[in-house]
Design a protein around this motif. Structure first.
Motif, PDB file in Angstrom:
ATOM      1  N   ILE A  83       0.835  -1.249  -0.152  1.00  0.00           N
ATOM      2  CA  ILE A  83      -0.115  -0.084   0.206  1.00  0.00           C
ATOM      3  C   ILE A  83       1.115   1.108  -0.041  1.00  0.00           C
ATOM      4  CG2 ILE A  83      -1.683   1.345   1.393  1.00  0.00           C
ATOM      5  CD1 ILE A  83      -2.817  -1.456   2.236  1.00  0.00           C
ATOM      6  N   ARG A  84       1.919   1.276   0.525  1.00  0.00           N
ATOM      7  CA  ARG A  84       2.695   2.544   0.970  1.00  0.00           C
ATOM      8  C   ARG A  84       3.341   2.858  -0.559  1.00  0.00           C
ATOM      9  NH1 ARG A  84       6.473  -0.388   4.980  1.00  0.00           N
ATOM     10  NH2 ARG A  84       8.036  -1.834   3.541  1.00  0.00           N
ATOM     11  N   PHE A 142       0.278  12.306  -7.339  1.00  0.00           N
ATOM     12  CA  PHE A 142      -1.165  12.321  -7.705  1.00  0.00           C
ATOM     13  C   PHE A 142      -1.477  10.852  -8.339  1.00  0.00           C
ATOM     14  CE2 PHE A 142      -2.664  17.104  -7.519  1.00  0.00           C
ATOM     15  CZ  PHE A 142      -2.659  17.078  -5.944  1.00  0.00           C
ATOM     16  N   ASN A 154      -0.805   7.999  -6.314  1.00  0.00           N
ATOM     17  CA  ASN A 154      -1.683   7.823  -5.350  1.00  0.00           C
ATOM     18  C   ASN A 154      -2.942   7.167  -5.829  1.00  0.00           C
ATOM     19  OD1 ASN A 154      -0.013   8.805  -3.331  1.00  0.00           O
ATOM     20  ND2 ASN A 154      -1.030  10.641  -3.159  1.00  0.00           N
ATOM     21  N   LEU A 155      -3.313   7.683  -7.050  1.00  0.00           N
ATOM     22  CA  LEU A 155      -4.277   7.178  -7.775  1.00  0.00           C
ATOM     23  C   LEU A 155      -4.386   5.715  -7.973  1.00  0.00           C
ATOM     24  CD1 LEU A 155      -5.611   9.606 -10.632  1.00  0.00           C
ATOM     25  CD2 LEU A 155      -6.909   8.900  -8.460  1.00  0.00           C
ATOM     26  N   ARG A 207      -2.760   3.483  -6.253  1.00  0.00           N
ATOM     27  CA  ARG A 207      -2.913   2.777  -5.343  1.00  0.00           C
ATOM     28  C   ARG A 207      -4.041   2.815  -4.435  1.00  0.00           C
ATOM     29  NH1 ARG A 207       1.075   5.010  -0.661  1.00  0.00           N
ATOM     30  NH2 ARG A 207       1.059   7.100  -1.476  1.00  0.00           N
ATOM     31  N   SER A 208      -5.159   3.450  -5.149  1.00  0.00           N
ATOM     32  CA  SER A 208      -6.540   3.728  -4.455  1.00  0.00           C
ATOM     33  C   SER A 208      -7.505   3.140  -5.177  1.00  0.00           C
ATOM     34  CB  SER A 208      -6.627   5.236  -4.066  1.00  0.00           C
ATOM     35  OG  SER A 208      -6.402   5.883  -5.105  1.00  0.00           O
ATOM     36  N   PRO A 209      -8.860   2.965  -4.823  1.00  0.00           N
ATOM     37  CA  PRO A 209      -9.865   2.239  -5.456  1.00  0.00           C
ATOM     38  C   PRO A 209     -10.210   2.755  -6.879  1.00  0.00           C
ATOM     39  CG  PRO A 209     -10.793   2.484  -3.187  1.00  0.00           C
ATOM     40  CD  PRO A 209      -9.100   3.322  -3.438  1.00  0.00           C
ATOM     41  N   LEU A 210     -10.062   4.167  -7.050  1.00  0.00           N
ATOM     42  CA  LEU A 210     -10.252   4.851  -8.533  1.00  0.00           C
ATOM     43  C   LEU A 210      -9.401   4.145  -9.285  1.00  0.00           C
ATOM     44  CD1 LEU A 210     -12.135   6.701  -9.649  1.00  0.00           C
ATOM     45  CD2 LEU A 210     -10.703   8.707  -9.373  1.00  0.00           C
ATOM     46  N   ARG A 253      -7.845   1.563  -9.436  1.00  0.00           N
ATOM     47  CA  ARG A 253      -8.231   0.192  -9.874  1.00  0.00           C
ATOM     48  C   ARG A 253      -9.593   0.060 -10.797  1.00  0.00           C
ATOM     49  NH1 ARG A 253      -6.692  -0.974  -4.670  1.00  0.00           N
ATOM     50  NH2 ARG A 253      -8.809  -0.595  -3.772  1.00  0.00           N
ATOM     51  N   ALA A 254     -10.331   1.273 -10.463  1.00  0.00           N
ATOM     52  CA  ALA A 254     -11.720   1.234 -11.301  1.00  0.00           C
ATOM     53  C   ALA A 254     -11.330   1.467 -12.676  1.00  0.00           C
ATOM     54  CB  ALA A 254     -12.641   2.211 -10.688  1.00  0.00           C
ATOM     55  N   THR A 269     -14.539  11.087 -14.821  1.00  0.00           N
ATOM     56  CA  THR A 269     -13.107  11.502 -14.044  1.00  0.00           C
ATOM     57  C   THR A 269     -11.618  11.423 -14.404  1.00  0.00           C
ATOM     58  OG1 THR A 269     -14.803  10.731 -12.374  1.00  0.00           O
ATOM     59  CG2 THR A 269     -12.465  11.158 -11.599  1.00  0.00           C
ATOM     60  N   LEU A 298      -9.109  14.375 -14.685  1.00  0.00           N
ATOM     61  CA  LEU A 298      -7.914  14.204 -14.045  1.00  0.00           C
ATOM     62  C   LEU A 298      -6.939  14.431 -15.183  1.00  0.00           C
ATOM     63  CD1 LEU A 298      -8.467  11.463 -11.280  1.00  0.00           C
ATOM     64  CD2 LEU A 298      -8.102  13.784 -11.238  1.00  0.00           C
TER      65      LEU A 298
END
Ligand SMILES: Nc1ncnc2c1ncn2[C@@H]1O[C@H](COP(=O)(O)OP(=O)(O)O)[C@@H](O)[C@H]1O
Ligand SMILES: [Mg+2]
Lengths: 306, 255, 361
Positions: free
Chosen positions: C13-14, C188, C191-192, C194-197, C199-200, C224, C228
């Motif tokens: 995650i990090r 940015f 971070n994207l 590694r976060s749900p968005l 993966r979406a 989105t 972005l």
């Protein structure tokens, strides 16, 4: 430019002017239509889009010019033209053989970018060989005007229109009636099934690229008969895209129709719209079509079954 | 009240009546199987529940709520997860990422928080990861955790797809031909998993399956479908001995 | 060879998977900050150019690499970012407000434009974005009162908290500004991912039906992504305006759009590294070619189309022989060294997959 000479405005003159705008628009539209035809051929058969089709046209024009113009090979036009068409057909086939075929399985984006890059390369090569000065093709089609009830039509315009319609018609017949044409259609509609039915899909796709090359050569010859060409002439392929999309990317007559629509819109927009707005017209139409009919006017897309 | 209730559902594709005035209901905690020859409309029923298709007529209720009020992406929020007949995984992502997408319905963080990877996003990621690891342990997917889907064998993909559906923590699980294309051993594993999913996790299962061994092994009730209409419904044994079902299968030349 | 013994989920995650990687990137950032003390101002300008292209590349990469939508019109968003930033500053906003706002406005415009474009797939999207890029030129001319039309605009000098920054007279300060923006955009992006968005995005790219079944709203996710992508591109555009010193309707032409797309393909689609690798190629190819040309046929001879022609050839070679771009090649070399002497040729064999038809969705 058309229209600028007609100073006095009578009703008859206006009709004549409209007719002349129409004919010149149709002639331009035919060139777009022929390039669009190339897009559609390749798209139908391989689902690839050849963004270099406009540059194929440019190359076809230059090859003809190099064969027939006095300062180059000085062959008779009626020998040079078929020869150029053949050369472009072979080139199209080889391109598929050496490059496109190896992209099998890669994303559409890859193919799109590859053909755009190919366009850059073709422009560069044509510039190296023939230089960047605009040149005119010494074509028998380019001579004289035709007088039709007061309307003066360029011989070249008339020739372009006639040849385009003949070519579209024969391609259409070819796909509807001949065995090879039907095989090509089958290969386009379902690659896997066609493969299992014993149609040599790859070979057929190569032929389609060859056919697209030949069509581009015809477009190039006609285009160069109407005016000067330079290595950047292929950029009008972008308008041909608009044409193909408006036509729906699915049918040959659709491509031609799209080309004619774009071709005719241009001179009329230039004549009747304010200066800044006229160039926008074809693209605005394109976007409108994409917004309201996302897959063109003659859509082929179905929803995937899961 | 049944968990899922379908009443008088009808859907046509052009001239083809894919689902014809079909009614059935699935009780909480049971395994309910739909059988029928190819083209009977089984997958179409799933697609109707997933809201991919708009029915011509009929009522769809899940846990007392009208499914027809929901958009396709809102069905997951109700707690309905599914697999697909022809595996629909995210090919260019790892198994772990695929399973994490299954957690999407539990996403609480906002775009801004994610851009800055706010503490809440991190905390949620831990929670998602724990949930997914449970699924990985349950399905023995450890060796594949960081492998791309694109290189995985078919059997593993089927399991990953099941895992992705489980990761969403559903109340109702729709399995479209979970054992098709699997070897005998893999089918056996699938059978145990389905049993455990129902018994240990308490998830209701609605599945389409051709393998009658698997169907009679795990399901409480079976619905036989032909040409989009109900042919028979009952326990596996009842349906298998039903003359109309035998007729349809032999007539259709299937199985 | 490094082996990850995973003890906590935090490792995945990090920001960096392990200490070694963190050190490598830390050193890289240190080097970037020390660069003005190591090389002269001319090269600082060149590196600045690379970073600006890299930001633009990150913007397009987010769209094309992550959600699989190819845009051939991103120059239009460079233009929007550039003009918005300049106009906002002319209206009296300080740079520190105007610049972020310019990106956000570009992003919102992008998301709005994306809404009708969402229904378009593959080539149709490519063509629509081409049209957008062409229209941008004409629209800038039509909006002459704001944009200065064909005569263009000159961005004012940047002042951040009283500190003046200008590209020509103070290239080092401008370099630091660009570097900071680059780092922010990269963060940015990371971070994207590694976060749900993030993966979406991948889910939408690979299978829209199953993404929907998992609760992903396709249209909203794509919009989105588009927004972005345009936001980052808008920032790159604003910086390009400063870098060029002047811009008009022709600055952000379709050629820029195409170059940008080719750049990220050469760099390696879908990776942050790819944007940077591609930017290096785009920024240094012209210099490299002119040095080569001077050496071969003497200076002063202009060969029109040389740069784009060679760029095109490089791209074709990459697509044929290394579809994962420079980043793909880099990964292979790294793995080869890490495994030495155990690497096998067929480890890198390409996965064959069949053509996915576009006619079915
Ligand atoms: N998207 C669609 N478009 C047209 N016809 C469809 C579509 N989906 C299913 N059908 C038709 O509906 C019928 C039922 O299909 P399906 O539900 O997939 O059957 P199965 O029971 O094998 O899963 C078939 O005749 C099929 O051709
Ligand atoms: Mg089915």
């Amino acid at each position: 430019m058309f229209g600028s000479e007609t100073v006095h405005s009578g009703r008859g003159e206006e009709i004549l002017e409209v007719l002349q705008l129409l004919v010149s628009g149709l002639a331009n539209g035919c060139v777009y239509g022929l390039i669009a035809l190339g897009f559609v051929l390749i798209y139908k058969a391989t689902e690839a889009v050849n963004f270099a089709q406009g540059d194929f046209m440019m190359l076809g024009a230059f090859v003809t010019l190099g064969l027939t113009n006095a300062e180059y090979l000085d062959l008779p036009f009626w020998i040079a033209a078929p020869l150029a068409i053949t050369i472009m057909a072979v080139l199209g086939y080889l391109l598929d053989f050496f490059i496109l075929r190896h992209l099998f399985g890669q994303s559409q984006t890859a193919v799109v970018i590859l053909t755009i890059a190919l366009g850059f390369v073709l422009r560069f090569v044509a510039g190296l060989i023939w230089g960047h000065e605009p040149q005119t093709l010494e074509s028998p089609l380019a001579l004289g005007d035709v007088q039709l009830g007061g309307v003066v039509l360029g011989m070249a315009d008339v020739a372009v229109i006639v040849v385009t319609f003949l070519l579209t018609w024969s391609l259409y017949q070819f796909f509807q009636r001949t065995k090879l044409g039907l095989a090509m259609q089958a290969a386009s509609q379902n690659q896997m099934a066609a493969y299992f039915m014993g149609i040599p899909v790859r070979w057929v796709q190569g032929l389609i690229w060859g056919l697209a090359g030949a069509t581009a050569a015809v477009a190039g010859i006609l285009f160069a008969s109407k005016g000067a060409i330079d290595p950047n002439a292929g950029l009008l392929g972008i308008k041909a895209f608009a044409a193909a999309v408006i036509g729906g990317f699915g049918s040959l007559p659709g491509a031609l129709a799209g080309g004619l629509i774009v071709g005719v819109i241009e001179p009329f927009a230039a004549r009747y719209l304010a200066a800044g707005y006229s160039q926008i017209a074809p693209y605005a139409l394109l976007l409108a079509v994409l917004v309201f009919r996302p897959h063109g006017l003659f859509s082929q897309v179905r929803v995937k079954k899961v | 009240m049944s968990l899922l209730e379908i009443k008088n559902a009808t859907l046509k594709f052009g001239g083809v009546v894919a689902v014809n005035d079909l009614s059935f209901s699935v009780e909480e905690g049971e395994v309910y199987a739909i059988v029928g020859p190819n083209g009977a409309g089984k997958s179409t029923v799933f697609n109707l529940i997933s809201r991919f298709y708009e029915p011509f007529a009929g009522q769809f209720t899940f846990d007392g709520q009208n499914l027809l009020d929901r958009a396709p992406d809102e069905v997951a929020d109700l707690g309905i997860a599914r697999t697909f007949q022809n595996i629909e995984l995210f090919e260019h992502a790892t198994v772990l990422q695929n399973l994490l997408v299954g957690r999407h319905r539990h996403r609480k963080s906002t775009l801004i928080e994610e851009l800055f990877f706010a503490p809440r996003v991190r905390a949620e990621e831990h929670r998602h990861r724990e949930a997914v690891e449970e699924v990985i342990d349950f399905l023995d997917l450890q060796p594949y955790r960081n492998k791309m889907i694109a290189g995985l064998p078919y059997g593993v993909r089927k399991v990953v797809e099941l895992g992705r559906a489980l990761a969403s923590g559903p109340r109702l699980l729709l399995l479209d031909e979970p054992a098709s294309g699997l070897s005998v051993e893999e089918t056996q594993d699938m059978r145990w998993w389905i049993d455990d999913i129902r018994k240990q996790m308490g998830i209701t299962v609605l599945m389409v399956e051709h393998d009658m061994g698997l169907v009679s092994g795990v399901s409480d009730r079976v619905l036989a479908l032909a040409d989009g209409a109900k042919l028979a419904e009952g326990t596996p044994a009842e349906v298998q001995s039903n003359p109309a079902v035998i007729e349809a299968y032999l007539g259709a030349g299937a199985v | 060879m490094r082996i990850h013994f995973k003890t906590t989920y935090e490792q995945d995650i990090r920001l960096f998977p392990d200490l070694w990687t963190a050190c490598v990137y830390g050193a890289l950032i240190l080097l970037a900050f020390a660069l003005p003390y190591l090389i002269n101002e001319f090269y600082i300008g060149e590196v600045t150019n690379v970073l600006i292209w890299a930001i633009a590349g990150l913007g397009l990469m987010l769209l094309t690499g992550q959600t699989g939508q190819a845009s051939l019109g991103h120059a239009a968003f460079l233009a929007i970012g550039c003009y918005t930033n300049t106009i906002l500053i002319e209206q009296g906003l300080p740079f520190i407000v105007a610049f972020p706002l310019a990106g956000i406005i570009t992003g919102v415009v992008g998301a709005i434009i994306a809404i009708p474009a969402l229904r378009l797939h593959g080539i149709y999207l490519a063509i629509a974005t081409i049209a957008l890029s062409i229209l941008a030129d004409d629209i800038i001319v039509l909006l002459e009162p704001w944009t200065g039309g064909v005569s263009g605009k000159f961005p004012e000098m940047i002042t951040v908290f009283g500190l003046e920054i200008e590209r020509w007279t103070m290239p080092t300060r401008f370099y630091y500004l660009v570097l900071v923006v680059t780092i922010i955009c990269t963060l940015f992006y990371r971070n994207l991912l590694r976060s749900p968005l993030g993966r979406a995005f991948a889910a939408v790219r690979d299978s829209e039906v199953s993404a929907t079944a998992m609760g992903v709203h396709i249209a909203r996710t794509k919009a989105t992504a588009f927004g972005l992508s345009c936001m980052i591109t808008g920032w790159a555009g604003a910086l390009m305006g400063y870098y060029a010193g002047t811009f008009n309707n022709e600055t952000f032409s379709i050629v820029i759009s195409i170059t940008l797309l080719m750049m990220i393909v050469i760099g390696g689609l879908g990776s942050i590294h790819g944007a940077f690798f591609g930017a290096v190629v785009v920024a240094f190819l012209p210099q490299g070619l002119s040095i080569l040309k001077d050496g071969l046929i003497g200076g002063g001879v202009a060969i029109p189309g040389l740069e784009t022609g060679v760029f095109g050839m490089i791209l074709i070679l990459f697509i044929l022989f290394e579809p994962m771009g420079i980043y793909g090649r880099w990964l292979k070399i790294r793995i080869w060294f890490e495994l030495f002497p155990f690497a096998r040729k067929d480890m890198f064999r390409r996965q064959k997959s069949y053509l996915k038809t576009e006619r079915l969705r």
